[in-house]
Design a protein around this motif. Structure first.
Motif, PDB file in Angstrom:
ATOM      1  N   ILE A  92       0.765  -1.219  -0.056  1.00 22.56           N
ATOM      2  CA  ILE A  92      -0.037   0.182   0.178  1.00 22.56           C
ATOM      3  C   ILE A  92       0.859   1.193   0.006  1.00 22.56           C
ATOM      4  CG2 ILE A  92      -1.752   1.302   1.300  1.00 22.56           C
ATOM      5  CD1 ILE A  92      -2.892  -1.387   2.493  1.00 22.56           C
ATOM      6  N   ASP A  93       1.914   1.424   0.773  1.00 22.75           N
ATOM      7  CA  ASP A  93       2.989   2.201   0.855  1.00 22.75           C
ATOM      8  C   ASP A  93       3.417   2.616  -0.570  1.00 22.75           C
ATOM      9  OD1 ASP A  93       4.432   4.458   2.439  1.00 22.75           O
ATOM     10  OD2 ASP A  93       6.116   3.012   1.411  1.00 22.75           O
ATOM     11  N   SER A  94       3.938   1.518  -1.206  1.00 22.68           N
ATOM     12  CA  SER A  94       4.425   1.778  -2.569  1.00 22.68           C
ATOM     13  C   SER A  94       3.536   2.139  -3.563  1.00 22.68           C
ATOM     14  CB  SER A  94       4.942   0.319  -3.097  1.00 22.68           C
ATOM     15  OG  SER A  94       5.203   0.274  -4.355  1.00 22.68           O
ATOM     16  N   ILE A  95       2.145   1.732  -3.277  1.00 19.92           N
ATOM     17  CA  ILE A  95       1.086   2.399  -4.334  1.00 19.92           C
ATOM     18  C   ILE A  95       1.049   3.847  -4.117  1.00 19.92           C
ATOM     19  CG2 ILE A  95      -1.291   1.903  -4.813  1.00 19.92           C
ATOM     20  CD1 ILE A  95      -1.083  -0.868  -4.350  1.00 19.92           C
ATOM     21  N   THR A 135       3.199   5.823  -2.828  1.00 21.07           N
ATOM     22  CA  THR A 135       4.392   6.701  -3.406  1.00 21.07           C
ATOM     23  C   THR A 135       4.218   6.630  -4.821  1.00 21.07           C
ATOM     24  OG1 THR A 135       5.516   5.549  -1.784  1.00 21.07           O
ATOM     25  CG2 THR A 135       6.751   6.677  -3.497  1.00 21.07           C
ATOM     26  N   ASN A 136       3.937   5.801  -5.584  1.00 15.82           N
ATOM     27  CA  ASN A 136       3.679   5.714  -6.878  1.00 15.82           C
ATOM     28  C   ASN A 136       2.609   6.769  -7.349  1.00 15.82           C
ATOM     29  OD1 ASN A 136       5.673   4.018  -7.399  1.00 15.82           O
ATOM     30  ND2 ASN A 136       4.572   2.182  -7.482  1.00 15.82           N
ATOM     31  N   LEU A 137       1.515   6.578  -6.720  1.00 18.72           N
ATOM     32  CA  LEU A 137       0.485   7.722  -6.991  1.00 18.72           C
ATOM     33  C   LEU A 137       0.864   9.006  -6.848  1.00 18.72           C
ATOM     34  CD1 LEU A 137      -2.472   7.711  -7.769  1.00 18.72           C
ATOM     35  CD2 LEU A 137      -3.070   7.578  -5.332  1.00 18.72           C
ATOM     36  N   GLN A 138       1.691   9.388  -5.642  1.00 22.01           N
ATOM     37  CA  GLN A 138       2.001  10.583  -5.675  1.00 22.01           C
ATOM     38  C   GLN A 138       3.001  11.321  -6.747  1.00 22.01           C
ATOM     39  OE1 GLN A 138       3.882  11.154  -1.875  1.00 22.01           O
ATOM     40  NE2 GLN A 138       4.198  13.408  -1.879  1.00 22.01           N
ATOM     41  N   THR A 139       3.938  10.315  -7.082  1.00 22.43           N
ATOM     42  CA  THR A 139       4.740  10.717  -8.337  1.00 22.43           C
ATOM     43  C   THR A 139       3.900  10.887  -9.493  1.00 22.43           C
ATOM     44  OG1 THR A 139       6.381   9.175  -7.317  1.00 22.43           O
ATOM     45  CG2 THR A 139       6.630   9.718  -9.602  1.00 22.43           C
ATOM     46  N   LEU A 140       2.970  10.020  -9.605  1.00 23.72           N
ATOM     47  CA  LEU A 140       2.214  10.216 -10.916  1.00 23.72           C
ATOM     48  C   LEU A 140       1.371  11.392 -10.922  1.00 23.72           C
ATOM     49  CD1 LEU A 140       0.927   9.207 -13.451  1.00 23.72           C
ATOM     50  CD2 LEU A 140      -0.920   7.945 -12.118  1.00 23.72           C
ATOM     51  N   VAL A 141       0.894  11.977  -9.625  1.00 22.02           N
ATOM     52  CA  VAL A 141      -0.059  13.070  -9.511  1.00 22.02           C
ATOM     53  C   VAL A 141       0.940  14.232  -9.646  1.00 22.02           C
ATOM     54  CG1 VAL A 141      -1.273  14.511  -7.907  1.00 22.02           C
ATOM     55  CG2 VAL A 141      -1.822  11.846  -8.071  1.00 22.02           C
ATOM     56  N   SER A 142       2.078  14.244  -9.127  1.00 19.75           N
ATOM     57  CA  SER A 142       3.239  15.503  -9.271  1.00 19.75           C
ATOM     58  C   SER A 142       3.684  15.388 -10.729  1.00 19.75           C
ATOM     59  CB  SER A 142       4.232  15.299  -8.192  1.00 19.75           C
ATOM     60  OG  SER A 142       4.856  14.358  -8.569  1.00 19.75           O
ATOM     61  N   ASP A 143       3.397  14.663 -11.722  1.00 16.91           N
ATOM     62  CA  ASP A 143       4.174  14.605 -13.122  1.00 16.91           C
ATOM     63  C   ASP A 143       3.411  15.955 -13.806  1.00 16.91           C
ATOM     64  OD1 ASP A 143       5.216  14.230 -15.320  1.00 16.91           O
ATOM     65  OD2 ASP A 143       4.480  12.072 -15.415  1.00 16.91           O
ATOM     66  N   PRO A 144       4.229  16.691 -14.143  1.00 20.59           N
ATOM     67  CA  PRO A 144       3.917  17.749 -15.133  1.00 20.59           C
ATOM     68  C   PRO A 144       2.900  17.223 -16.514  1.00 20.59           C
ATOM     69  CG  PRO A 144       6.036  18.136 -14.520  1.00 20.59           C
ATOM     70  CD  PRO A 144       5.687  16.807 -14.193  1.00 20.59           C
ATOM     71  N   ALA A 145       3.413  16.055 -17.106  1.00 14.21           N
ATOM     72  CA  ALA A 145       2.487  15.620 -18.114  1.00 14.21           C
ATOM     73  C   ALA A 145       1.089  15.404 -17.655  1.00 14.21           C
ATOM     74  CB  ALA A 145       3.145  14.235 -18.648  1.00 14.21           C
ATOM     75  N   LEU A 146       0.729  15.018 -16.514  1.00 17.49           N
ATOM     76  CA  LEU A 146      -0.483  14.769 -16.134  1.00 17.49           C
ATOM     77  C   LEU A 146      -1.321  16.038 -16.036  1.00 17.49           C
ATOM     78  CD1 LEU A 146      -2.712  12.717 -15.050  1.00 17.49           C
ATOM     79  CD2 LEU A 146      -1.906  13.052 -12.438  1.00 17.49           C
ATOM     80  N   GLN A 147      -0.583  16.965 -15.370  1.00 20.24           N
ATOM     81  CA  GLN A 147      -1.281  18.243 -15.542  1.00 20.24           C
ATOM     82  C   GLN A 147      -1.707  18.948 -16.931  1.00 20.24           C
ATOM     83  OE1 GLN A 147       0.999  20.766 -12.817  1.00 20.24           O
ATOM     84  NE2 GLN A 147       0.985  19.487 -11.091  1.00 20.24           N
ATOM     85  N   SER A 148      -0.472  18.601 -17.854  1.00 22.67           N
ATOM     86  CA  SER A 148      -0.884  19.017 -19.044  1.00 22.67           C
ATOM     87  C   SER A 148      -1.963  18.317 -19.612  1.00 22.67           C
ATOM     88  CB  SER A 148       0.345  18.865 -19.856  1.00 22.67           C
ATOM     89  OG  SER A 148       0.066  19.090 -21.297  1.00 22.67           O
TER      90      SER A 148
END
Length: 298
Positions: free
Chosen positions: A155-158, A160-173
């Protein structure tokens, strides 16, 4: 003569009756009916958490008795003796088990499991086999919690990956592009609604007009004298058949021309002779025409 029911006797009888009534009322409040005959049995448990006096004893969910008393077994430390009262009509087969169950809220119940494979029965006052059903909270602690502990790193790994994905500029774009697409879809939806509200009704009116014209045309077509036209066509076809039959026979001029080979050959011969005559006239005109400027000689 001395009175038997003196004031002291009356007071004593009143006290006895009051105590008896108090005992009856207390037992009634506990669910114990002293007026109803019952048989008493004893059960030994290692743990009686949640068990109280007047706890019901049930068979397949039906109440057949209750707990009468709970006492610690000082002769065998670590166990508790429970006395239960059962309806005297109930026969308890030998080897029956009394399972103490505690639900999630902590309410205890003794579930009497009758042994259906024997013919002998327990006598009143016998000790029944007591068992404790698995504790729900204990099962959660022993089974669910270890599995949950093993899942925590995943769950902690998931997360962490989710936080990385959310902070990715590509996702915001991508989100901004999605917002633009949504806005365009909204504009397109408005245009479609405008077309449906304005252009489609006029188009439907045109379609209705065309359908009305087709209906009028079909009515006019139905009013045409198709029977007369068909009769005229049939007459023409019949005349053509008559002419064709005459052309195939030799009793008329056209039939002879089409069917008599000798006439055909004679015509061919005549045409060939005329052609030869014309060729000879063209080659030797003097044979056929004589011209004289001074008159013909005698």
């Amino acid at each position: 003569m001395k009175k038997i029911f003196t004031k002291e006797v009356m007071i004593g009888l009143s006290v006895v009756v009051s105590i008896a009534m108090l005992v009856v009322i207390i037992n009634f409040l506990k669910g114990i009916n002293l007026m109803k005959p019952a048989n008493y049995y004893y059960i030994e448990y290692k743990n009686v958490t949640g068990l109280t006096v007047s706890t019901p004893v049930v068979i397949d969910g039906f109440k057949v008795g209750l707990v009468r008393s709970i006492e610690y077994n000082y002769e065998n430390p670590g166990s508790v003796i429970v006395e239960i009262s059962l309806d005297n009509k109930l026969k308890v087969p030998t080897g029956s088990r009394a399972v103490l169950k505690v639900d999630f809220l902590g309410t205890a119940t003794i579930d009497l499991l009758l042994n259906k494979y024997v013919s002998s029965n327990h006598k009143a006052g016998d000790r029944l086999i007591g068992e404790n059903a698995p504790d729900m909270l204990g099962n959660i602690q022993n089974e669910v919690l270890p599995a949950l502990t093993q899942m925590l790193p995943k769950i902690d790994s998931i997360l962490t990956n989710l936080q990385t994905l959310v902070s990715d500029p590509a996702l915001q774009s991508s989100i901004r592009h999605f917002n633009n697409i949504t806005a365009n879809l909204e504009v397109s939806s408005r245009k479609i609604n405008y077309v449906l509200d304005n252009d489609v009704p006029s188009l439907m009116n045109d379609v209705k007009g065309v359908a009305h014209n087709l209906n009028d045309f079909s009515v006019q077509l139905g009013e045409l004298k198709l029977a007369d036209t068909k009769a005229s066509v049939d007459s023409t076809i019949q005349n053509l058949n008559t002419i064709t039959q005459k052309l195939n026979r030799t009793d008329n001029t056209m039939g002879l021309l089409l069917n008599d080979k000798s006439l055909y050959k004679g015509l061919v011969t005549t045409v060939n002779s005329a052609d030869s005559l014309l060729n000879d006239l063209r080659l030797h005109p003097k044979r056929y025409v004589h011209f004289s400027l001074f008159g013909r000689k005698n």
